[in-house]
Design an enzyme around this catalytic site. Structure first.
Site, mmCIF file in Angstrom:
data_model
loop_
_atom_site.group_PDB
_atom_site.id
_atom_site.type_symbol
_atom_site.label_atom_id
_atom_site.label_comp_id
_atom_site.label_asym_id
_atom_site.label_seq_id
_atom_site.Cartn_x
_atom_site.Cartn_y
_atom_site.Cartn_z
ATOM 1 N N ASN A 191 -3.068 1.993 -6.485
ATOM 2 C CA ASN A 191 -2.008 1.053 -6.896
ATOM 3 C C ASN A 191 -2.376 0.215 -8.114
ATOM 4 O O ASN A 191 -1.535 -0.079 -8.955
ATOM 5 C CB ASN A 191 -1.699 0.069 -5.762
ATOM 6 N N LYS B 163 -9.822 8.789 5.967
ATOM 7 C CA LYS B 163 -9.618 10.247 6.101
ATOM 8 C C LYS B 163 -10.262 10.775 7.400
ATOM 9 O O LYS B 163 -11.069 11.701 7.373
ATOM 10 C CB LYS B 163 -10.174 10.989 4.882
ATOM 11 N N GLY C 158 -3.380 -10.352 0.953
ATOM 12 C CA GLY C 158 -2.859 -9.132 0.336
ATOM 13 C C GLY C 158 -1.749 -8.529 1.181
ATOM 14 O O GLY C 158 -1.338 -9.101 2.190
ATOM 15 N N VAL C 159 -1.278 -7.371 0.749
ATOM 16 C CA VAL C 159 -0.201 -6.731 1.486
ATOM 17 C C VAL C 159 -0.793 -5.707 2.449
ATOM 18 O O VAL C 159 -1.938 -5.301 2.286
ATOM 19 C CB VAL C 159 0.806 -6.057 0.525
ATOM 20 N N GLY C 160 -0.035 -5.308 3.465
ATOM 21 C CA GLY C 160 -0.477 -4.224 4.333
ATOM 22 C C GLY C 160 -0.814 -4.659 5.741
ATOM 23 O O GLY C 160 -0.727 -5.827 6.109
ATOM 24 N N GLU D 251 0.840 -14.501 -3.158
ATOM 25 C CA GLU D 251 1.744 -13.794 -4.078
ATOM 26 C C GLU D 251 3.071 -13.421 -3.448
ATOM 27 O O GLU D 251 4.122 -13.552 -4.059
ATOM 28 C CB GLU D 251 1.057 -12.513 -4.571
HETATM 29 O O1 0RQ Z 1 -4.357 7.148 1.641
HETATM 30 O O2 0RQ Z 1 -2.348 7.358 3.052
HETATM 31 O O3 0RQ Z 1 -3.086 9.214 1.536
HETATM 32 O O4 0RQ Z 1 -4.420 8.654 3.587
HETATM 33 O O5 0RQ Z 1 -6.101 4.954 0.491
HETATM 34 O O6 0RQ Z 1 -5.290 3.089 2.451
HETATM 35 O O7 0RQ Z 1 -5.878 2.438 4.770
HETATM 36 O O8 0RQ Z 1 -3.423 2.716 4.117
HETATM 37 O O9 0RQ Z 1 -4.894 0.805 3.320
HETATM 38 O O10 0RQ Z 1 -2.507 0.118 2.682
HETATM 39 O O11 0RQ Z 1 -4.391 -1.520 3.185
HETATM 40 O O12 0RQ Z 1 -4.394 -0.148 1.094
HETATM 41 C C1 0RQ Z 1 -7.048 -0.885 -1.358
HETATM 42 C C2 0RQ Z 1 -5.107 0.641 -1.548
HETATM 43 C C3 0RQ Z 1 -5.685 -0.397 0.648
HETATM 44 C C4 0RQ Z 1 -4.720 -1.835 -1.138
HETATM 45 C C5 0RQ Z 1 -5.644 -0.614 -0.865
HETATM 46 C C6 0RQ Z 1 -6.904 5.908 1.189
HETATM 47 C C7 0RQ Z 1 -6.269 5.988 2.554
HETATM 48 C C8 0RQ Z 1 -4.788 5.920 2.183
HETATM 49 C C9 0RQ Z 1 -4.424 3.500 1.450
HETATM 50 P P1 0RQ Z 1 -3.480 8.167 2.518
HETATM 51 P P2 0RQ Z 1 -4.803 2.309 3.755
HETATM 52 P P3 0RQ Z 1 -3.947 -0.244 2.620
HETATM 53 C C10 0RQ Z 1 -2.148 -8.478 -3.133
HETATM 54 C C11 0RQ Z 1 -3.538 -8.060 -3.586
HETATM 55 C C12 0RQ Z 1 -5.466 -3.574 -4.469
HETATM 56 C C13 0RQ Z 1 -4.451 -4.635 -4.814
HETATM 57 C C14 0RQ Z 1 -4.588 -5.910 -4.036
HETATM 58 C C15 0RQ Z 1 -4.602 -2.158 -2.625
HETATM 59 C C16 0RQ Z 1 -4.782 4.936 1.029
HETATM 60 O O13 0RQ Z 1 -5.209 -2.947 -0.458
HETATM 61 O O14 0RQ Z 1 -3.849 -1.544 -3.348
HETATM 62 O O15 0RQ Z 1 -5.539 -6.138 -3.320
HETATM 63 N N1 0RQ Z 1 -5.410 -3.151 -3.086
HETATM 64 N N2 0RQ Z 1 -3.608 -6.773 -4.213
HETATM 65 O O16 0RQ Z 1 -6.650 7.169 3.207
HETATM 66 C C17 0RQ Z 1 -10.676 7.643 -0.358
HETATM 67 C C18 0RQ Z 1 -11.713 5.706 0.445
HETATM 68 C C19 0RQ Z 1 -10.448 5.249 0.931
HETATM 69 C C20 0RQ Z 1 -9.347 6.068 0.697
HETATM 70 C C21 0RQ Z 1 -8.716 4.256 1.763
HETATM 71 N N3 0RQ Z 1 -12.819 4.974 0.593
HETATM 72 N N4 0RQ Z 1 -11.779 6.896 -0.197
HETATM 73 N N5 0RQ Z 1 -9.449 7.260 0.051
HETATM 74 N N6 0RQ Z 1 -8.292 5.414 1.225
HETATM 75 N N7 0RQ Z 1 -10.039 4.132 1.589
HETATM 76 C C22 0RQ Z 1 -0.928 -7.690 -3.546
HETATM 77 C C23 0RQ Z 1 -0.630 -7.699 -5.011
HETATM 78 O O17 0RQ Z 1 -1.435 -7.960 -5.813
HETATM 79 C C24 0RQ Z 1 0.699 -7.362 -5.513
#
Ligand code: 0RQ
Length: 503
Positions: free
Chosen positions: A383, A407, A268-270, A293
C-alpha cells in the site's frame, strides 16, 4: 435534490461528469480529494477513464499524473488504472488494479510520508498543479466549500491548482458542516511559526475550504456513497497482540511513565488496530483521546461509550451503519470529532508535542528492530508507508504490530535483515506479535536482537534466528550489529524461489 450550491456563479457552471471530463487534457497533473476510501470524486474520474479508453483505442496516448490524500476507491484509482491512464501516482494507495500496474513497472509511483505531500507540492517538487478535482458537501454563497468526509490535501490542491472541478455529493450528510478545522497558518521556511495546537481537540482554523470561484471550470452533482469499509470480526491472533500491548500499557501506567488515560492514540487501519481499540474498552480504559488519521465505525462506538473522549483525524471511513449511528447522535459526535488537513493531522511538531502512542501494522521486522511496512520480498509494494512514519518517528512510543508469520506459516515476519526499510531501528520502540512484546527502548542492537527473537519470533523460526545471530556474532567483522551479509537476505530469496522461507 436539496439545494447545495448557494453561489450563483458556480450554479451556472453545473454540468455532467462527461462534459467536465472533456475539460481535462492529457499530461495534466491533477490533485484529487480522497483519503482511505472517503471523500474522493466519484463521477469525473470515471468519465475521464472512459475518455482515456476511447483515446487509446484510436492510438492516442492519454495519461495524467494523479496526486491524492491517500487511498481512494475503484471509481477513481481502479477506473483510471484500468484505462492505463495514470502516468504517476502518489502517495498511499490500496487498489489491486493500481498496485498490479505499479509492481509490473507500467507506471510510476512515489511513496512519501502523508505529512510531506502538501509541503512538497508547495516546494514545487511535483511541478505545476494544473487541476484540482475536489468532492464537497456543499458550496456556500461566497464560494467556500463545506468539506465532505475527508479533508486530506484539499486545501493545498485548491490553493495551488490553476483550475478546479468540484463534485457536490448529495450522499454526504449536510450535517458534516462545522466538523472540519482547516488551518491556513502554514507557511514555507524561513517564515514558519509554531502551530498553536496543544490538545487533540483544539480548533485552530476555519470550518470551510477557501476556493477562488474564478478558478472553477465545472461543478458536477453526484449522489454516490463512499467506499464502505465494514469491520471484520476480531480474530484470535489480533486479540492476542492487543492483549500484550494492553498489558504493557498497564505496566507503563504503574511505572508512572504514562497517565491512566494514556496519551493521544494513533491507530492504523485493519484488524489488529481494531482489536487494540476493542481491547482497551474491554480492559476498562476511559477518557482516552485519539490524534490519528481515520475515524472508522469502531471509533464511533468508543466515543459513544466514553472510552474515547475526543478524536482528531483527517478522514471519516464509515459504513452505512456507521453513518446512521453518526446521524442519530449528531450533536454528541459533532462536539467530539474534528477533521483536519493531513498536514496537520500528521504534523511531526504536533505528534511530538502531544506525545502520541503510535500503533501501526507492518510486513516484517528484523532482529535489530528495522521495520518494513510496504514491500513484499523487498520489491513489490503493498500500500505504501501512509502516515505510519509521521507518527513512528515523532510519537512518544512507536509500536509496530504483526502476526509472527504470514502465508500460513511459510513466511516469518521476524527476519535476519528486512528486505526494505521504512522505519529504522531508531524509530521503533515496541514490537508486538501474538507471541509477545519486545520493548526496545534503551537497548543496544545485540540486546534488541535477544528481546525480539525471544519475545516476538514464532517457535518454528526462533531457533533459526538464534542460530543466525550466534554465527553472525562469531563470524561478523563488526560486532556492533552483527550480520552475515551473504546470508542476511537468503530467507527472502528462498521465499521468492520456493514460496517458503523455511530451509
Ligand atoms: O496479503 O492478503 O495476499 O495474503 O500482506 O497483510 O495480515 O492482511 O495485514 O491488513 O494489517 O496490513 C503492513 C500491509 C499490513 C498495513 C500492512 C501479506 C499478507 C497479506 C496484508 P494476502 P494482513 P494488514 C495508517 C498507517 C503501512 C501503512 C500504515 C499497511 C497482506 O498495515 O499498509 O501503517 N501499513 N499506515 O499475507 C510477505 C510478509 C508479510 C506478507 C504480511 N512478511 N511477507 N507477505 N503479508 N506480512 C493508515 C494510513 O496511513 C492511511
Amino acid at each position: 435534490m436539496e439545494q447545495r450550491i448557494h453561489h450563483a456563479g458556480l450554479g451556472a457552471k453545473v454540468m455532467s461528469a462527461e462534459q467536465a471530463a472533456e475539460l481535462i487534457d492529457p499530461g495534466m497533473t491533477i490533485g484529487m480529494s480522497g483519503f482511505t476510501g472517503a471523500g474522493y470524486p466519484k463521477a469525473v474520474p470515471q468519465a475521464l477513464a472512459a475518455r482515456m479508453t476511447a483515446s487509446h483505442q484510436h492510438g492516442e496516448a492519454f495519461r495524467v499524473r494523479v496526486l491524492t490524500g491517500a487511498s481512494t476507491a475503484p471509481e477513481l484509482d481502479g477506473a483510471l488504472a484500468r484505462a492505463d491512464g495514470i502516468d504517476l501516482r502518489l502517495p498511499y494507495q490500496s487498489d489491486p488494479e493500481l498496485r498490479g500496474r505499479i509492481n509490473r513497472g507500467e507506471m510510476d509511483y512515489i511513496d512519501i510520508h502523508l505529512s510531506h505531500v502538501a509541503q512538497y507540492a508547495w516546494f514545487g517538487l511535483f511541478g505545476k498543479l494544473d487541476l484540482a478535482i475536489i468532492e464537497a458537501t456543499a458550496i456556500l454563497p461566497d464560494g467556500r466549500l463545506v468539506p465532505s468526509s475527508s479533508v486530506g490535501n484539499n486545501k493545498t490542491w485548491l490553493d495551488l491548482a490553476d483550475k478546479v472541478i468540484i463534485e457536490v455529493n448529495h450522499w454526504q450528510p449536510s450535517e458534516l458542516d462545522g466538523m472540519h478545522d482547516i488551518y491556513y497558518g502554514t507557511a514555507l521556511p524561513p517564515h514558519r511559526k509554531p502551530i498553536p495546537l496543544v490538545n487533540p481537540d483544539d480548533r485552530i482554523g476555519e470550518p470551510y475550504l477557501r476556493c477562488d470561484p474564478e478558478k472553477v471550470i465545472a461543478v458536477v452533482e453526484t449522489h454516490a456513497p463512499d467506499r464502505n469499509s465494514a469491520f471484520a470480526p476480531v480474530d484470535e491472533t489480533s486479540r492476542q497482540i492487543a492483549g500484550h500491548l494492553i498489558e504493557f500499557f498497564r505496566h507503563e501506567i504503574a511505572r508512572g511513565r504514562i497517565p491512566p488515560e494514556l496519551l493521544p492514540l494513533q491507530s492504523g487501519v485493519g484488524n489488529i488496530a481494531n482489536a487494540v481499540l476493542a481491547g482497551l474498552r474491554e480492559a476498562g480504559f476511559r477518557g482516552l483521546t485519539a490524534f490519528t488519521e481515520v475515524i472508522q465505525d469502531g471509533m464511533l462506538d468508543l466515543l459513544a461509550q466514553g472510552v474515547l473522549k475526543v478524536a482528531s483525524a483527517t478522514s471519516f471511513s464509515l459504513s452505512p451503519k456507521g453513518i446512521d449511528q453518526f446521524l442519530a447522535d449528531l450533536e454528541f459526535f459533532r462536539s467530539r470529532i474534528i477533521l483536519r488537513t493531513q498536514e496537520i493531522s500528521n504534523h511531526p511538531e504536533l505528534v511530538r508535542r502531544l506525545g502520541c502512542i503510535a500503533m501501526n501494522g507492518m510486513v516484517e521486522a528484523d532482529i535489530y528492530g528495522n521495520v518494513n511496512s510496504t514491500h513484499v520480498a523487498g520489491t513489490s509494494i503493498i500500500n505504501g508507508i501512509g502516515g505510519s512514519g509521521d507518527f513512528a518517528r515523532n510519537g512518544f512510543m512507536s509500536c509496530f504490530l504483526t502476526p509472527s508469520t504470514a502465508k500460513h506459516g511459510a513466511v516469518s515476519c521476524i527476519v535476519p535483515m528486512v528486505s526494505h526499510v521504512d522505519h529504522t531501528e531508531h524509530d521503533v520502540s515496541i514490537l508486538v506479535t501474538e507471541q509477545g512484546l519486545a520493548d526496545l527502548r534503551g537497548l543496544s542492537p545485540r540486546q534488541r536482537a535477544h528481546a525480539i527473537i525471544r519475545h516476538c519470533a514464532h517457535p518454528d523460526y526462533r531457533p533459526l534466528l538464534q542460530d543466525y545471530f550466534d554465527r553472525a556474532f562469531r563470524d561478523s567483522k563488526g560486532k556492533h550489529t552483527p550480520h552475515l551479509l551473504a546470508e542476511a537476505l537468503s530467507w527472502h530469496e528462498r521465499f521468492v524461489e520456493k514460496g517458503d522461507m523455511r530451509p
